[in-house]
Design a protein around this motif. Structure first.
Motif, PDB file in Angstrom:
ATOM      1  N   VAL A 191      -7.218   9.663  -1.988  1.00 25.22           N
ATOM      2  CA  VAL A 191      -7.247   8.267  -2.459  1.00 25.22           C
ATOM      3  C   VAL A 191      -6.844   7.298  -1.350  1.00 25.22           C
ATOM      4  CG1 VAL A 191      -6.281   6.625  -4.128  1.00 25.22           C
ATOM      5  CG2 VAL A 191      -6.749   8.996  -4.819  1.00 25.22           C
ATOM      6  N   PHE A 192      -5.801   7.643  -0.616  1.00 22.74           N
ATOM      7  CA  PHE A 192      -5.219   6.698   0.343  1.00 22.74           C
ATOM      8  C   PHE A 192      -5.449   7.074   1.813  1.00 22.74           C
ATOM      9  CE2 PHE A 192      -2.799   6.284  -3.581  1.00 22.74           C
ATOM     10  CZ  PHE A 192      -2.779   4.914  -3.760  1.00 22.74           C
ATOM     11  N   GLY A 193      -6.019   8.236   2.058  1.00 21.86           N
ATOM     12  CA  GLY A 193      -6.192   8.700   3.433  1.00 21.86           C
ATOM     13  C   GLY A 193      -5.006   9.531   3.882  1.00 21.86           C
ATOM     14  N   GLU A 194      -5.229  10.387   4.886  1.00 20.24           N
ATOM     15  CA  GLU A 194      -4.188  11.318   5.306  1.00 20.24           C
ATOM     16  C   GLU A 194      -2.946  10.612   5.851  1.00 20.24           C
ATOM     17  OE1 GLU A 194      -5.424  14.680   7.715  1.00 20.24           O
ATOM     18  OE2 GLU A 194      -7.468  14.466   6.953  1.00 20.24           O
ATOM     19  N   GLY A 195      -3.155   9.607   6.687  1.00 22.89           N
ATOM     20  CA  GLY A 195      -2.013   8.927   7.288  1.00 22.89           C
ATOM     21  C   GLY A 195      -1.117   8.281   6.250  1.00 22.89           C
ATOM     22  N   MET A 196      -1.715   7.570   5.297  1.00 25.03           N
ATOM     23  CA  MET A 196      -0.913   6.909   4.267  1.00 25.03           C
ATOM     24  C   MET A 196      -0.262   7.920   3.340  1.00 25.03           C
ATOM     25  SD  MET A 196       0.250   3.991   3.483  1.00 25.03           S
ATOM     26  CE  MET A 196      -0.840   2.931   4.456  1.00 25.03           C
ATOM     27  N   ALA A 197      -0.932   9.045   3.086  1.00 23.37           N
ATOM     28  CA  ALA A 197      -0.332  10.088   2.253  1.00 23.37           C
ATOM     29  C   ALA A 197       0.911  10.667   2.927  1.00 23.37           C
ATOM     30  CB  ALA A 197      -1.352  11.188   1.974  1.00 23.37           C
ATOM     31  N   ILE A 198       0.829  10.890   4.219  1.00 19.97           N
ATOM     32  CA  ILE A 198       2.002  11.379   4.953  1.00 19.97           C
ATOM     33  C   ILE A 198       3.147  10.379   4.835  1.00 19.97           C
ATOM     34  CG2 ILE A 198       2.920  11.899   7.260  1.00 19.97           C
ATOM     35  CD1 ILE A 198       0.084  12.991   7.924  1.00 19.97           C
ATOM     36  N   THR A 245       0.808  -1.216   0.000  1.00 23.99           N
ATOM     37  CA  THR A 245       0.000   0.000   0.000  1.00 23.99           C
ATOM     38  C   THR A 245       0.841   1.266   0.000  1.00 23.99           C
ATOM     39  OG1 THR A 245      -1.783  -1.153   1.152  1.00 23.99           O
ATOM     40  CG2 THR A 245      -1.858   1.247   1.161  1.00 23.99           C
ATOM     41  N   VAL A 246       1.865   1.320   0.837  1.00 29.15           N
ATOM     42  CA  VAL A 246       2.660   2.547   0.886  1.00 29.15           C
ATOM     43  C   VAL A 246       3.400   2.755  -0.430  1.00 29.15           C
ATOM     44  CG1 VAL A 246       4.752   1.523   1.932  1.00 29.15           C
ATOM     45  CG2 VAL A 246       4.190   3.947   2.306  1.00 29.15           C
ATOM     46  N   TYR A 247       3.871   1.691  -1.064  1.00 30.65           N
ATOM     47  CA  TYR A 247       4.520   1.849  -2.365  1.00 30.65           C
ATOM     48  C   TYR A 247       3.511   2.244  -3.439  1.00 30.65           C
ATOM     49  CZ  TYR A 247       9.342   0.581  -1.367  1.00 30.65           C
ATOM     50  OH  TYR A 247      10.644   0.592  -0.914  1.00 30.65           O
ATOM     51  N   GLU A 248       2.308   1.718  -3.346  1.00 32.20           N
ATOM     52  CA  GLU A 248       1.267   2.111  -4.293  1.00 32.20           C
ATOM     53  C   GLU A 248       0.971   3.606  -4.153  1.00 32.20           C
ATOM     54  OE1 GLU A 248      -3.408   1.119  -5.436  1.00 32.20           O
ATOM     55  OE2 GLU A 248      -2.432   0.071  -3.771  1.00 32.20           O
ATOM     56  N   ASP A 273       2.019  19.169   0.677  1.00 30.42           N
ATOM     57  CA  ASP A 273       1.388  20.476   0.466  1.00 30.42           C
ATOM     58  C   ASP A 273      -0.126  20.356   0.303  1.00 30.42           C
ATOM     59  OD1 ASP A 273       3.806  21.744   0.612  1.00 30.42           O
ATOM     60  OD2 ASP A 273       3.915  22.282  -1.506  1.00 30.42           O
ATOM     61  N   ASP A 274      -0.568  19.272  -0.298  1.00 29.35           N
ATOM     62  CA  ASP A 274      -1.998  19.095  -0.581  1.00 29.35           C
ATOM     63  C   ASP A 274      -2.816  18.689   0.641  1.00 29.35           C
ATOM     64  OD1 ASP A 274      -1.683  19.732  -3.269  1.00 29.35           O
ATOM     65  OD2 ASP A 274      -1.411  17.642  -3.885  1.00 29.35           O
ATOM     66  N   LEU A 275      -2.159  18.290   1.718  1.00 25.49           N
ATOM     67  CA  LEU A 275      -2.863  17.777   2.897  1.00 25.49           C
ATOM     68  C   LEU A 275      -3.797  18.818   3.503  1.00 25.49           C
ATOM     69  CD1 LEU A 275       0.116  15.917   4.592  1.00 25.49           C
ATOM     70  CD2 LEU A 275      -1.950  14.827   3.698  1.00 25.49           C
ATOM     71  N   PRO A 276      -4.853  18.380   4.187  1.00 26.73           N
ATOM     72  CA  PRO A 276      -5.797  19.323   4.815  1.00 26.73           C
ATOM     73  C   PRO A 276      -5.127  20.319   5.758  1.00 26.73           C
ATOM     74  CG  PRO A 276      -6.742  17.128   4.774  1.00 26.73           C
ATOM     75  CD  PRO A 276      -5.327  16.986   4.282  1.00 26.73           C
ATOM     76  N   ALA A 277      -4.079  19.914   6.440  1.00 25.85           N
ATOM     77  CA  ALA A 277      -3.390  20.817   7.357  1.00 25.85           C
ATOM     78  C   ALA A 277      -2.550  21.863   6.633  1.00 25.85           C
ATOM     79  CB  ALA A 277      -2.497  20.022   8.308  1.00 25.85           C
TER      80      ALA A 277
END
Length: 292
Positions: free
Chosen positions: A103-110, A30-33, A83-87
């Motif tokens: 697509v992947f949720g905030e945690g996975m995007a980070i 998932t993280v690589y995806e 940069d795109d994150l809600p925060a």
């Protein structure tokens, strides 16, 4: 010639990135995806192209330095995810596609951004065919450009400035760090890797500073005048987020005049080069007509 050059170099970068950031199975899938989702979402590969064009301009062969070029693109992509994150900017679209956290949720995007940033240094340090001392110098420059004295610091100033009125000096500092630092590192890295002389490296540094300024000004202009379909995200986001821009500070026409001046100064910095720097001249000129 510029279009063909950029297409060829971008294809080389894409091919190398597919190899250097491969798909994974099992626990890491998932993280690589998520990392690959943003890495292959349609970027222009401008920073790697600038690195290769700088190497070509000093008499080297830019395509020999794909590992460092790919590392730059990985760092740039991580910065976009964050940069795109809600925060941060809280954007739903990037390059016409849903942003990573949508697509992947905030945690996975980070984590995807973290993964790209840290893997970038492993990739750059695996660059073959470069004397270790030179490679370490280049990677250190890129690290400084990406860190709190560069891109991260510029983003911090940008975040703190929302809703506030910045003066011209603060606006210039913010964008020199947030956007310009990685352009500067790309051009200096290309020249250093290819054995450029001190005078060549300094000339390309001066070019980079004006290129970064022109790029940011035209980016601000596109946020007002651009097409959402072409730029791949909603226009007017700077206004909605109360961000200081060159347009808000100098007016649309004033910003256009500043962009033209920056482009001319960038080309002047290349006066000591011959036809081998024509790609760099064409690249900065293109900024005045870009629509995405």
């Amino acid at each position: 010639m510029l279009k063909a050059y950029c297409q060829q170099k971008a294809a080389l970068v894409d091919e190398a990135l597919f190899r250097l950031v491969p798909r994974q199975a099992g626990y890491l899938a998932t993280v690589y995806e998520a990392m690959r989702y943003s890495l292959f979402a349609g970027g222009k590969r401008l920073r790697p192209i600038l690195l290769m064009a700088a190497a070509d301009a000093v008499g080297g062969r830019g395509s020999h330095y794909l590992h460092v070029a790919c590392g730059l693109e990985m760092i740039h992509t991580y910065s976009l995810i964050h940069d795109d994150l809600p925060a941060m900017d809280n954007d739903d679209f990037r390059r016409g596609k849903p942003t990573n956290h949508r697509v992947f949720g905030e945690g996975m995007a980070i984590l995807a951004g973290d993964g790209l940033l840290t893997a970038a240094f492993e990739v750059m340090l695996s660059q073959p065919g470069v004397e270790p001392g030179v490679l370490l110098k280049v990677v250190r420059e890129i690290a400084q450009a990406a860190g709190p004295a560069g891109m991260v610091g510029g983003q911090a100033v940008d975040l703190a400035a929302e809703g506030k009125v910045l003066d011209a000096a603060a606006l210039k500092y913010m964008h020199q760090a947030k956007t310009g630092a990685l352009f500067r590192a790309a051009l200096r890295a290309g020249a250093l890797l290819a054995g450029g002389s001190n005078s060549q490296v300094e000339a390309l540094t001066a070019y980079a500073e004006q290129f970064g300024l022109a790029f940011q000004i035209t980016d601000d202009i596109l946020d007002v005048t651009g097409s959402e379909e072409k730029i791949g995200k909603p226009v007017g986001s700077d206004i909605r987020n109360a961000k200081a821009t060159y347009v808000s500070l100098y007016s649309l026409e004033g910003a256009r005049h500043m962009a033209r001046e920056a482009v001319e100064q960038a080309k002047t910095a290349l006066d000591g080069f011959g036809a081998e720097a024509d790609i760099l001249r064409d690249l900065v000129s293109y900024l005045l007509t870009r629509d995405s």
